[in-house]
Design a protein around this motif. Sequence first.
Motif: not given
Length: 282
Positions: A218-241
């Motif tokens: 039940s942790s945020t580690y597997v929360d779908p919304e949190v995971v989507r935000a993780e992936v989105t933020d990571a991709r933005r960082m990759f693109t920015r750099r």
Amino acid sequence: MRQFHLHLVSDATGETINSVARACVIQFDDVRPVEHFWNLVRTERQLDMVLEGVQENRGLVMFTLVDEKLRRRLQDFCREVQVPCIPVLDPLINALAAFLGVESQRQPGRQHALDAEYFGRMDAMDFALAHDDGQSSWDLHEADVILMGVSRTSKTPTCIYLANRGIKAANIPIVPGCPMPPEIEKLTRPLVVGLTKDPDRLVQIRRNRLKLLNQNESSTYVDPEVVRAEVTDARRMFTRRGWPVIDVSRRSIEETAAEIMMLLARRQTGGLPGLPPEGSIT
């Protein structure tokens, strides 16, 4: 499902013939080989065991023997018992010999010699293990490749695979709320690659991981919304750099590593046709 006996005979470790056989068999649906693996076959006595095994379980024989006497005996026996016998490396070796105008050395296990290349692979393996999951960030400048990505994007196994090819690879996890190592901003030598994955697939993999560890799902580690935000933020960082991004959702470790090696080659040669200069590789 059709089953058949498949005898893989090698005078070395058998890695080559095993890879070739699997690459061929996978192209056929509804078949399953019963593999008989015979490696380090270098004497008459060892070959006797192979022939007995083929006699008991007749099926396709594939071999990478270089000793002419052993080769001839195996082929003659297979002809007598009427089973196919395939020297898988012969076409390539013969073509190379004709092209280069020289004879091959016919030495078993020559590709496993303890030379500079071998020790380079061992050094790369030590480096990957020492720099797994963000460890030892102080000497990241020695890496050839640095993989970035959120949890469960196959960073570690990809690094190990690359190390087996002699490539020094490190990986750094992207964890919400945790800053990147400051060393990453100063790097100029390593190729930094971002790995991403479909969020839904990522949630499924993380849930399976928690089950194996008997941890709370039940942790945020597997929360779908949190995971989507993780992936989105990571991709933005990759693109920015300006880091190239590889989507590993439908890729095997080998395919991901192959893309990374192509990026390295493009970087070393100043560009390869057909590959984008930056951005996502999907």
